[in-house]
Design a protein around this motif. Structure first.
Motif, mmCIF file in Angstrom:
data_model
loop_
_atom_site.group_PDB
_atom_site.id
_atom_site.type_symbol
_atom_site.label_atom_id
_atom_site.label_comp_id
_atom_site.label_asym_id
_atom_site.label_seq_id
_atom_site.Cartn_x
_atom_site.Cartn_y
_atom_site.Cartn_z
ATOM 1 N N ALA B 409 0.834 -1.208 0.000
ATOM 2 C CA ALA B 409 0.000 0.000 0.000
ATOM 3 C C ALA B 409 0.864 1.252 0.000
ATOM 4 O O ALA B 409 0.550 2.243 -0.679
ATOM 5 C CB ALA B 409 -0.935 -0.003 1.204
ATOM 6 N N GLY B 410 1.946 1.213 0.767
ATOM 7 C CA GLY B 410 2.861 2.356 0.804
ATOM 8 C C GLY B 410 3.528 2.594 -0.540
ATOM 9 O O GLY B 410 3.683 3.727 -0.987
ATOM 10 N N LEU B 411 3.902 1.487 -1.205
ATOM 11 C CA LEU B 411 4.502 1.614 -2.541
ATOM 12 C C LEU B 411 3.499 2.219 -3.523
ATOM 13 O O LEU B 411 3.834 3.106 -4.313
ATOM 14 C CB LEU B 411 4.944 0.240 -3.054
ATOM 15 N N LYS B 413 0.999 4.094 -2.987
ATOM 16 C CA LYS B 413 0.729 5.516 -2.721
ATOM 17 C C LYS B 413 1.697 6.412 -3.485
ATOM 18 O O LYS B 413 1.344 7.521 -3.882
ATOM 19 C CB LYS B 413 0.841 5.788 -1.222
ATOM 20 N N PHE B 414 2.922 5.937 -3.678
ATOM 21 C CA PHE B 414 3.897 6.749 -4.399
ATOM 22 C C PHE B 414 4.085 6.286 -5.838
ATOM 23 O O PHE B 414 5.190 6.327 -6.382
ATOM 24 C CB PHE B 414 5.222 6.797 -3.628
ATOM 25 N N LEU B 416 3.980 3.453 -7.481
ATOM 26 C CA LEU B 416 4.554 2.188 -7.930
ATOM 27 C C LEU B 416 3.442 1.144 -8.075
ATOM 28 O O LEU B 416 2.370 1.286 -7.483
ATOM 29 C CB LEU B 416 5.630 1.715 -6.946
#
Lengths: 660, 660
Positions: B409-411, B413-414, B416
């Motif tokens: 999820a963090g990836l 968001k940016f 990817l």
């Protein structure tokens, strides 16, 4: 509500920042103004988490008035610092600070837990929210992904994630604590709001974190320990963190739960309340609200005067707005406006979960090997009666659902009967593989899925459980039951503990029942067989749980009034359907409407269709399944039900359309 | 198989123990005899985990020939010590030692991974197994429950749980490590088989545990570090542990993966194999098998002679037994005996997962933001091509599925595009709440559910995934696809990465395809639309995935031979069904048979019934859903398929009965 609500408007925060005084005096005042606003927002919403909103307020202020200031971070938002809260309970505090810096409007701030408003837990559809949270323990992993992406894409900006302390009972944190240093992600900082208290007990009393500072160091982090209610200390720690290019930084911010209102501060509040902290969740009662806001108002008034601000006009709040911010419901139709806005039922409304808790207490006397397991939700799950009377048979696991569920298997192996409790959204999903593993061993275990279904809708989609039936339906040897009234909850709990041969899931409504059906004289709690609450001729409604049975009753009344003879069945057996009973029940109807307080996928509707197809009776009756489509809406119960077309009025309209 | 198999029979172990020599000489010999037997059992089964069976063998021997001896523990089994393995991969080693002490018979030992025989991972239905495991990280929690129950019931006996070292990437361990000392459970001991290697890489290379000794101390445990291949050291540590009444004890047993066969020992094997350890899972090839057993046989021969044992007759093993230990299948009918026994397909059989891995590699070139995430199954999931070519876009998370999913999820968001990989049984269930949380944020993520379905059936129910579709079906915005051939796998993977607007789940068969359908000239990979592989008139079979499509083809051939005109559709879309396509597809048939390589609850059958009910076309066609009833059977692929009535012959019989 007899009291008046008001907030410090955005303009007053601007006045504070424009004053020429020392920065930290201004920020301390702003934090207390935000505390005032957060309490007011929660009071208006009728629910929300105050204790941790107050403890983490100075952290929010230090961040949003410091490192997160957009103007300092350049044009490309991908290069900005990212901040989000992993625990998410503290979001009323975060909203208050986001409001103070202009990211959330005055009006939005008062829309907490309302349809189309601010979600009960962080949701990226709201301004300023960078990640969805509310279920604990995922934040550091998400921050890890963000930090990895920033490094890979050569983006500047740091990732800050705020956690609780009790939250470190969740194992996922340790997965991330281990992998972040391994990956060398020094652009990630954890700030732990260490307020020492979880739901209503001290962390040390639930499951101690021991010497947490040394523990985290062993995971390869640089640890900084500060007073988390001192803005200057927070700022200094953040400066160190942003400049660390060696290790990720873990800031232990020692705070006070309820900080800023004397009687809400945990050190004072816990001894006054028999060892329990009373301000973790829920809106304060009128008296507490007035005392809290008075204390803050007076302090703020003095501080504002010191800052040279004389005009301190507060913005009055309309408490009775029935405004729906979204005009169309999940089905694309206008939201029904006829249903009353009910935020909370007072008085002697029956609670299914209360009946469950009282029955467990009674069974404790009868069944010696009954062991009750909790994951820090003893009060919400009404386990405290049992906990207090049988402390040696009450096993507190902390916020660690996986550990709790696997522990139950160990208990069952040695002849004990474990009753495992948590909210359905956490238990069915986070501990799903553990429930499966236990089931493969075949020993009897009872799981209580609290908070099943759409309501209460205030906490938002992390807590609303509309997938849990689907998550356990494919287990071959588990019986799933949802009682429809407090009376049936007692019967179901007794049956599960004493009579059921298999493992059993009790799916429970947590809130008060708006109404409860009267037990028919021929009532039997018999596996696979529902109970006719009224007979009819045109259409049969089948529902379960107190929320949907109440709405179904309203719908049946309206349909009857409009000339459609409507039958209604309470069907508590969610994965067992008796062939003969079903044939007879459907026999004289042309239409069957199944109401799923669940996604239309994987709930009772699917079970019925599968069974009816096997019995080859679908030719004789048209089946329509109404469930919660899409993600569950956040709002008041009536707002959420109407949004999903599941309130009595909407249901009657939808059914009438089918019948015509 | 051209080579001959034999084992040391139980009687020879008795001879060793009866000899008058020094105890540890005897136990060392027994351990190596068990190593010989374990390798033989795995060779016969065609699969199984050798590396950790070898590393933990001396621990098993120290326990079963020491503290676990039943004769020393009194009459009441509840008072006995309990031992089980949390990692469970080492169960061939455990079986060998259980055989040597007479708990498992000579014949049973050779039934590894066969229907009615010894399960591929620990299962309490087998003798001597105290807990089900195979999915990592649950063991300490289960042991905690057992230890708590023993203390509560005032039972004597200690609880021992064996873990891996890589296993400590799973967060649940830390939940239990934190709660066990809090509860003061000193009657629990963890023994960590610290063999330094996970699937095929060193733990330090995957996700380092850092200074694990100091870490565990900070959690409040007494830590003892020993040479885990020295039986006397293990015995001493166990004595200390049993006598600790203050703290629970954590024994770090430093071992060598593959211990006992020089070329299999990790220190030697890893440099010889380009940094990868080749003996974690899978049967050794003939050459390796002969070398390994020769080395052990010679050493054992020397040692046995030293112990004064001259007659060392080994028990020859019938390698071609097609015996089925269970006569009735899951439906209560005789197991079909006509299907050939196939344990492994050799040669150039196409692999769906291979096509997936190659496609990911190709997409790496085309899609710059594609990031591949792994949870220590890179080889099995065919990620190594991508990993080696794009190491900077390959994110290894270790055995920590929850952390991996939230990281994605963090990836996302940016900007990817994460492709998250693990076995379906782990990913869909253990990280279920994290997948839900990610879905609520709406960013596109691809999840590859490897090992979906009944086959391979050797590893047993911890690995066989027949609930995963049901676990994700109620997510509102995820597309679920299972390709039916390697050609379709490439198309589906490309579509998921490049065309699909939502998050996407690719459910993949991991084994070789027995056959693959020929792409029809009008083939289209079009959401919600299946492909007719053959047309018919009497009955339409709908299936997905290479395993069920192969069996469906066999069944269709048999039915056609018997005069039933049979249509067959490949339906890769598991939660999207095009209305028009479905109407047309079913139009001229009276019977639809849906084959679910999944529980009959929550799979494609349920999706079709729901849709057909909505379309009101169930009056025109009778639908029968065949799925995997009950828990998935452990055995060879054909045994498991036959047991569940899902092999071609059984299917043809079942369908013919319906048509008649």
């Amino acid at each position: 509500m007899s009291i008046k609500l008001n907030i410090y408007p955005k303009s007053l925060f601007d006045d504070v920042m424009a004053s020429k005084c020392e920065k930290h005096s201004k920020l301390r005042t702003i934090a207390d103004m935000c505390r005032y606003n957060a309490i007011t927002a929660v009071k208006k919403a009728g629910s929300g988490h105050l204790g941790s909103s107050m403890s983490s307020m100075d952290i929010f202020v230090a961040l949003y008035y410091g490192v997160l200031r957009k103007t300092d971070q350049g044009a490309n938002p991908d290069n900005h610092h990212v901040f989000f809260s992993s625990k998410g309970h503290d979001v009323p505090g975060q909203y208050a600070v986001l409001h103070s810096v202009g990211i959330i409007s005055d009006q939005q701030l008062m829309s907490l837990r309302r349809l189309g408003g601010l979600h009960g837990h962080p949701d990226t559809s709201n301004p300023g929210i960078e990640a969805n949270s509310g279920s604990l323990g995922m934040g550091i992993s998400k921050a890890k992904g963000m930090a990895w992406a920033k490094r890979y894409r050569d983006l500047s900006g740091h990732v800050f994630v705020l956690t609780g302390d009790g939250e470190f009972q969740e194992g996922q944190n340790y997965e991330a604590l281990q992998s972040v240093p391994h990956l060398g992600l020094s652009n990630l900082t954890v700030i732990m709001d260490s307020n020492k208290v979880q739901s209503d007990k001290e962390v040390n009393a639930i499951i101690s974190l021991r010497n947490f500072r040394d523990k985290i160091k062993q995971f390869g982090w640089m640890v900084i320990e500060i007073d988390g209610n001192e803005i200057s200390e927070i700022e200094n720690a953040i400066t160190i963190a942003v400049n660390s290019h060696d290790k990720p930084v873990f800031i232990i911010a020692n705070t006070i739960k309820g900080k800023g209102v004397a009687f809400m501060e945990h050190i004072r509040a816990i001894p006054l309340n028999n060892g329990l902290y009373p301000f973790h969740a829920g809106a304060p009662d009128d008296d507490s609200f007035i005392r809290a806001t008075n204390e803050l108002y007076e302090r703020n008034q003095n501080n504002l005067i010191k800052l040279g601000i004389k005009h301190q006009l507060l913005l009055p709040i309309d408490q009775n707005d029935a405004e729906n911010h979204i005009q169309l419901n999940a089905l694309g139709e206008p939201v029904s406006q006829t249903a009353p806005q009910i935020t909370k039922i007072k008085g002697k409304a029956p609670y299914i979960v209360e009946a469950y808790g009282q029955t467990l207490l009674a069974l404790g006397e009868e069944i010696e090997n009954l062991i009750v397991l909790d994951a820090d939700l003893s009060a919400d799950c009404r386990l405290r009666y049992f906990e207090n009377k049988y402390p040696d048979r009450f096993l507190e696991n902390g916020i660690a659902e996986q550990d709790m569920v696997s522990t139950a298997a160990g208990l069952a192996k040695f002849g004990l009967l474990p009753v495992v409790n948590s909210f359905a959204s956490f238990l069915a999903s986070r501990a799903n593989e553990q429930i499966y593993n236990n089931a493969t061993e075949g020993k009897k275990i009872i799981y209580a899925f609290h908070y099943g279904g759409l309501i209460p809708a205030g906490p938002g989609k992390s807590h609303q459980s509309i997938r849990d039936i689907s998550l356990v339906a494919a287990l071959p040897n588990i019986t799933i039951i949802q009682p429809g009234s407090s009376e049936e909850a007692e019967i179901a709990t007794r049956w599960a503990v004493k009579d059921c041969k298999t493992s059993c899931i009790l799916r429970l409504n947590i809130g008060p029942s708006l109404s409860e059906f009267k037990m028919p004289s021929d009532y039997l709690f018999d596996p696979g067989k529902g109970t006719f609450l009224r007979e009819g001729e045109d259409v049969l409604i089948m529902a379960y749980g107190s929320v949907m049975l109440h709405e179904a009753t309203l719908a049946a009344d309206l349909l009857t009034k409009n000339g459609f003879s409507t039958g209604l069945v309470n069907m508590p057996w969610l994965n067992q359907i008796d062939d003969h009973w079903l044939r007879v029940a459907c026999h004289c109807y042309n239409y069957l409407i199944v109401l799923d307080d669940h996604s239309p996928i994987g709930g009772l509707g699917d079970q019925l269709l599968r069974k009816m197809n096997q019995l080859n009776i679908l030719e004789d009756i048209r089946v329509h399944v109404f469930g919660i489509e899409g993600y569950p809406a956040c709002g008041t119960p009536q707002e959420a039900l109407a949004y999903h077309g599941m309130d009595g009025v909407s249901l009657a309209n939808r059914i009438q359309k089918i019948l015509e």
